[in-house]
Design a protein around this motif. Structure first.
Motif, mmCIF file in Angstrom:
data_model
loop_
_atom_site.group_PDB
_atom_site.id
_atom_site.type_symbol
_atom_site.label_atom_id
_atom_site.label_comp_id
_atom_site.label_asym_id
_atom_site.label_seq_id
_atom_site.Cartn_x
_atom_site.Cartn_y
_atom_site.Cartn_z
ATOM 1 N N ASP A 179 0.808 -1.214 0.000
ATOM 2 C CA ASP A 179 0.000 0.000 0.000
ATOM 3 C C ASP A 179 0.845 1.269 0.000
ATOM 4 O OD1 ASP A 179 0.864 0.077 2.642
ATOM 5 O OD2 ASP A 179 -1.079 0.690 3.427
ATOM 6 N N ASP A 180 1.969 1.202 -0.688
ATOM 7 C CA ASP A 180 2.758 2.423 -0.788
ATOM 8 C C ASP A 180 1.979 3.450 -1.627
ATOM 9 O OD1 ASP A 180 4.016 2.500 -3.693
ATOM 10 O OD2 ASP A 180 4.261 0.444 -2.974
ATOM 11 N N PRO A 181 2.279 4.726 -1.469
ATOM 12 C CA PRO A 181 1.477 5.775 -2.114
ATOM 13 C C PRO A 181 1.337 5.643 -3.627
ATOM 14 C CG PRO A 181 2.855 6.740 -0.432
ATOM 15 C CD PRO A 181 3.280 5.301 -0.561
ATOM 16 N N ARG A 182 2.389 5.248 -4.325
ATOM 17 C CA ARG A 182 2.277 5.121 -5.789
ATOM 18 C C ARG A 182 1.282 4.035 -6.184
ATOM 19 N NH1 ARG A 182 6.818 7.447 -9.158
ATOM 20 N NH2 ARG A 182 7.977 8.609 -7.612
ATOM 21 N N VAL A 183 1.382 2.884 -5.552
ATOM 22 C CA VAL A 183 0.473 1.777 -5.849
ATOM 23 C C VAL A 183 -0.950 2.171 -5.476
ATOM 24 C CG1 VAL A 183 -0.150 -0.594 -5.208
ATOM 25 C CG2 VAL A 183 2.245 0.000 -5.631
ATOM 26 N N LYS A 184 -1.108 2.758 -4.304
ATOM 27 C CA LYS A 184 -2.441 3.153 -3.854
ATOM 28 C C LYS A 184 -3.017 4.247 -4.746
ATOM 29 C CE LYS A 184 -5.275 3.791 0.121
ATOM 30 N NZ LYS A 184 -6.311 4.267 -0.701
ATOM 31 N N GLY A 185 -2.207 5.218 -5.121
ATOM 32 C CA GLY A 185 -2.684 6.279 -6.006
ATOM 33 C C GLY A 185 -3.135 5.734 -7.350
ATOM 34 N N MET A 241 -9.959 11.862 -8.631
ATOM 35 C CA MET A 241 -9.068 11.378 -9.691
ATOM 36 C C MET A 241 -7.819 12.246 -9.789
ATOM 37 S SD MET A 241 -11.998 10.396 -12.491
ATOM 38 C CE MET A 241 -10.899 10.250 -13.883
ATOM 39 N N ILE A 242 -7.976 13.545 -9.638
ATOM 40 C CA ILE A 242 -6.825 14.457 -9.678
ATOM 41 C C ILE A 242 -5.896 14.169 -8.505
ATOM 42 C CG2 ILE A 242 -6.111 16.881 -9.477
ATOM 43 C CD1 ILE A 242 -8.810 17.543 -10.970
ATOM 44 N N VAL A 243 -6.472 14.008 -7.311
ATOM 45 C CA VAL A 243 -5.662 13.713 -6.125
ATOM 46 C C VAL A 243 -4.931 12.385 -6.291
ATOM 47 C CG1 VAL A 243 -5.768 13.200 -3.647
ATOM 48 C CG2 VAL A 243 -7.109 15.097 -4.588
ATOM 49 N N SER A 244 -5.621 11.367 -6.789
ATOM 50 C CA SER A 244 -4.994 10.056 -6.975
ATOM 51 C C SER A 244 -3.881 10.107 -8.010
ATOM 52 C CB SER A 244 -6.044 9.019 -7.388
ATOM 53 O OG SER A 244 -6.968 8.832 -6.356
ATOM 54 N N LEU A 245 -4.092 10.868 -9.079
ATOM 55 C CA LEU A 245 -3.056 11.005 -10.101
ATOM 56 C C LEU A 245 -1.818 11.679 -9.515
ATOM 57 C CD1 LEU A 245 -2.157 10.718 -13.034
ATOM 58 C CD2 LEU A 245 -3.213 12.946 -13.490
ATOM 59 N N VAL A 246 -2.019 12.739 -8.750
ATOM 60 C CA VAL A 246 -0.883 13.432 -8.110
ATOM 61 C C VAL A 246 -0.173 12.493 -7.149
ATOM 62 C CG1 VAL A 246 -0.274 15.300 -6.521
ATOM 63 C CG2 VAL A 246 -1.837 15.745 -8.421
ATOM 64 N N THR A 247 -0.938 11.741 -6.362
ATOM 65 C CA THR A 247 -0.343 10.793 -5.417
ATOM 66 C C THR A 247 0.465 9.730 -6.159
ATOM 67 O OG1 THR A 247 -2.137 11.137 -3.850
ATOM 68 C CG2 THR A 247 -0.842 9.124 -3.586
ATOM 69 N N ALA A 248 -0.070 9.211 -7.251
ATOM 70 C CA ALA A 248 0.641 8.178 -8.011
ATOM 71 C C ALA A 248 1.928 8.727 -8.613
ATOM 72 C CB ALA A 248 -0.265 7.614 -9.103
ATOM 73 N N LEU A 249 1.887 9.953 -9.086
ATOM 74 C CA LEU A 249 3.077 10.544 -9.725
ATOM 75 C C LEU A 249 4.119 10.989 -8.708
ATOM 76 C CD1 LEU A 249 1.370 12.648 -12.545
ATOM 77 C CD2 LEU A 249 2.584 10.464 -12.768
ATOM 78 N N ARG A 250 3.682 11.524 -7.592
ATOM 79 C CA ARG A 250 4.619 12.027 -6.581
ATOM 80 C C ARG A 250 5.210 10.922 -5.714
ATOM 81 N NH1 ARG A 250 2.125 16.764 -3.202
ATOM 82 N NH2 ARG A 250 3.953 16.201 -2.017
ATOM 83 N N GLY A 251 4.443 9.860 -5.532
ATOM 84 C CA GLY A 251 4.924 8.765 -4.696
ATOM 85 C C GLY A 251 4.768 9.004 -3.218
ATOM 86 N N ARG A 252 4.047 10.041 -2.856
ATOM 87 C CA ARG A 252 3.744 10.270 -1.441
ATOM 88 C C ARG A 252 2.347 10.901 -1.357
ATOM 89 N NH1 ARG A 252 7.697 14.129 -2.723
ATOM 90 N NH2 ARG A 252 7.043 16.273 -2.375
ATOM 91 N N PRO A 253 1.665 10.652 -0.246
ATOM 92 C CA PRO A 253 0.293 11.167 -0.135
ATOM 93 C C PRO A 253 0.232 12.681 -0.239
ATOM 94 C CG PRO A 253 0.801 9.649 1.657
ATOM 95 C CD PRO A 253 2.087 9.908 0.908
ATOM 96 N N VAL A 254 -0.872 13.170 -0.796
ATOM 97 C CA VAL A 254 -1.120 14.604 -0.855
ATOM 98 C C VAL A 254 -1.533 15.041 0.542
ATOM 99 C CG1 VAL A 254 -2.549 16.410 -1.873
ATOM 100 C CG2 VAL A 254 -1.825 14.475 -3.262
ATOM 101 N N PRO A 255 -0.903 16.090 1.103
ATOM 102 C CA PRO A 255 -1.290 16.534 2.451
ATOM 103 C C PRO A 255 -2.746 16.953 2.482
ATOM 104 C CG PRO A 255 0.675 17.686 1.692
ATOM 105 C CD PRO A 255 0.160 16.883 0.540
#
Length: 147
Positions: free
Chosen positions: A75-81, A132-146
Protein backbone atom coordinates in the motif's frame (compact mmCIF):
# COMPACT_ATOMS: atom_id res chain seq x y z
CA UNK A 1 11.91 27.71 9.86
CA UNK A 2 9.04 26.63 12.10
CA UNK A 3 7.35 23.31 11.53
CA UNK A 4 3.65 22.84 11.88
CA UNK A 5 1.84 19.77 13.07
CA UNK A 6 -1.66 18.66 12.32
CA UNK A 7 -2.19 17.00 15.69
CA UNK A 8 -2.96 13.70 13.97
CA UNK A 9 -0.99 10.51 14.36
CA UNK A 10 -0.27 8.50 11.23
CA UNK A 11 -2.50 5.48 10.72
CA UNK A 12 -0.68 2.23 11.38
CA UNK A 13 -0.10 -0.36 8.68
CA UNK A 14 -2.29 -2.81 10.58
CA UNK A 15 -5.19 -0.34 10.73
CA UNK A 16 -4.87 0.41 7.01
CA UNK A 17 -4.83 -3.30 6.16
CA UNK A 18 -7.89 -3.88 8.33
CA UNK A 19 -9.64 -1.13 6.36
CA UNK A 20 -8.69 -2.74 3.06
CA UNK A 21 -10.01 -6.11 4.26
CA UNK A 22 -13.29 -4.51 5.37
CA UNK A 23 -13.62 -2.80 1.97
CA UNK A 24 -13.10 -6.14 0.18
CA UNK A 25 -15.73 -7.73 2.39
CA UNK A 26 -18.33 -4.98 1.97
CA UNK A 27 -17.93 -4.84 -1.82
CA UNK A 28 -18.16 -8.64 -2.02
CA UNK A 29 -21.37 -8.69 0.02
CA UNK A 30 -22.84 -5.89 -2.12
CA UNK A 31 -22.00 -7.77 -5.31
CA UNK A 32 -23.78 -10.83 -3.93
CA UNK A 33 -26.83 -8.87 -2.78
CA UNK A 34 -27.17 -7.00 -6.08
CA UNK A 35 -26.56 -9.92 -8.43
CA UNK A 36 -27.68 -13.04 -6.57
CA UNK A 37 -30.11 -12.60 -3.71
CA UNK A 38 -32.26 -10.67 -3.20
CA UNK A 39 -31.12 -8.98 -6.42
CA UNK A 40 -31.47 -5.46 -7.71
CA UNK A 41 -34.89 -6.17 -9.26
CA UNK A 42 -36.51 -6.36 -5.81
CA UNK A 43 -36.13 -2.61 -5.41
CA UNK A 44 -39.42 -1.08 -6.58
CA UNK A 45 -37.91 2.18 -7.84
CA UNK A 46 -35.49 0.49 -10.29
CA UNK A 47 -36.63 -0.19 -13.85
CA UNK A 48 -35.62 -2.96 -16.26
CA UNK A 49 -33.16 -0.45 -17.77
CA UNK A 50 -30.91 -1.17 -14.80
CA UNK A 51 -29.45 -4.06 -16.83
CA UNK A 52 -27.76 -1.42 -19.04
CA UNK A 53 -25.95 0.06 -16.03
CA UNK A 54 -25.34 -3.05 -13.93
CA UNK A 55 -22.18 -4.19 -15.78
CA UNK A 56 -20.48 -0.88 -14.91
CA UNK A 57 -21.63 -1.00 -11.30
CA UNK A 58 -20.32 -4.56 -11.05
CA UNK A 59 -17.05 -3.55 -12.72
CA UNK A 60 -16.64 -0.67 -10.28
CA UNK A 61 -17.09 -2.97 -7.28
CA UNK A 62 -14.82 -5.66 -8.75
CA UNK A 63 -12.05 -3.16 -9.45
CA UNK A 64 -12.46 -1.87 -5.89
CA UNK A 65 -12.16 -5.41 -4.54
CA UNK A 66 -9.05 -6.06 -6.62
CA UNK A 67 -7.42 -2.75 -5.67
CA UNK A 68 -8.06 -3.29 -1.96
CA UNK A 69 -6.76 -6.85 -2.19
CA UNK A 70 -3.53 -5.49 -3.70
CA UNK A 71 -3.31 -2.86 -0.93
CA UNK A 72 -3.41 -5.65 1.65
CA UNK A 73 0.04 -6.66 0.44
CA UNK A 74 1.41 -3.37 -0.86
CA UNK A 75 0.00 0.00 0.00
CA UNK A 76 2.76 2.42 -0.79
CA UNK A 77 1.48 5.77 -2.11
CA UNK A 78 2.28 5.12 -5.79
CA UNK A 79 0.47 1.78 -5.85
CA UNK A 80 -2.44 3.15 -3.85
CA UNK A 81 -2.68 6.28 -6.01
CA UNK A 82 -2.72 4.21 -9.19
CA UNK A 83 -5.22 1.70 -7.81
CA UNK A 84 -7.49 4.48 -6.57
CA UNK A 85 -7.27 6.24 -9.93
CA UNK A 86 -8.33 3.11 -11.85
CA UNK A 87 -11.15 2.50 -9.38
CA UNK A 88 -12.33 6.11 -9.74
CA UNK A 89 -12.23 5.97 -13.55
CA UNK A 90 -14.46 2.89 -13.63
CA UNK A 91 -16.66 4.45 -10.95
CA UNK A 92 -17.17 7.67 -12.89
CA UNK A 93 -18.14 5.66 -15.97
CA UNK A 94 -20.77 3.88 -13.86
CA UNK A 95 -22.07 7.22 -12.57
CA UNK A 96 -22.25 8.68 -16.09
CA UNK A 97 -24.14 5.58 -17.28
CA UNK A 98 -26.57 5.98 -14.39
CA UNK A 99 -27.13 9.57 -15.52
CA UNK A 100 -27.61 8.55 -19.17
CA UNK A 101 -29.90 5.58 -18.58
CA UNK A 102 -31.54 6.86 -15.36
CA UNK A 103 -33.09 3.50 -14.42
CA UNK A 104 -35.27 4.99 -11.69
CA UNK A 105 -39.06 5.20 -11.52
CA UNK A 106 -40.47 7.45 -8.82
CA UNK A 107 -44.04 7.41 -10.13
CA UNK A 108 -45.99 9.16 -12.88
CA UNK A 109 -46.02 12.58 -11.21
CA UNK A 110 -42.98 14.83 -11.50
CA UNK A 111 -41.00 13.96 -8.43
CA UNK A 112 -38.55 15.77 -6.22
CA UNK A 113 -36.87 12.36 -5.86
CA UNK A 114 -35.82 12.35 -9.51
CA UNK A 115 -34.32 15.81 -9.12
CA UNK A 116 -32.58 14.81 -5.90
CA UNK A 117 -31.06 11.73 -7.56
CA UNK A 118 -29.85 13.84 -10.52
CA UNK A 119 -28.25 16.33 -8.11
CA UNK A 120 -26.57 13.49 -6.20
CA UNK A 121 -25.22 12.05 -9.46
CA UNK A 122 -23.72 15.45 -10.39
CA UNK A 123 -22.16 15.74 -6.92
CA UNK A 124 -20.78 12.20 -7.28
CA UNK A 125 -19.29 13.02 -10.71
CA UNK A 126 -17.67 16.20 -9.40
CA UNK A 127 -16.34 14.50 -6.29
CA UNK A 128 -14.94 11.62 -8.29
CA UNK A 129 -13.27 14.02 -10.72
CA UNK A 130 -11.55 15.76 -7.81
CA UNK A 131 -10.54 12.40 -6.32
CA UNK A 132 -9.07 11.38 -9.69
CA UNK A 133 -6.83 14.46 -9.68
CA UNK A 134 -5.66 13.71 -6.12
CA UNK A 135 -4.99 10.06 -6.98
CA UNK A 136 -3.06 11.00 -10.10
CA UNK A 137 -0.88 13.43 -8.11
CA UNK A 138 -0.34 10.79 -5.42
CA UNK A 139 0.64 8.18 -8.01
CA UNK A 140 3.08 10.54 -9.73
CA UNK A 141 4.62 12.03 -6.58
CA UNK A 142 4.92 8.77 -4.70
CA UNK A 143 3.74 10.27 -1.44
CA UNK A 144 0.29 11.17 -0.13
CA UNK A 145 -1.12 14.60 -0.85
CA UNK A 146 -1.29 16.53 2.45
CA UNK A 147 -4.83 17.01 3.70
Amino acid sequence: MASTTTGRRPVSVGARRAGYAVAVGINSVLLFLINVTPGWSTLPFLTADMVDVLPWINASMLVGILANAVYLFRDDPRVKGLGDLVTEIVGVVAIVRLWQVFPFDFGAEPSAWATAVRVLLVVAMAGTAIAMIVSLVTALRGRPVPS
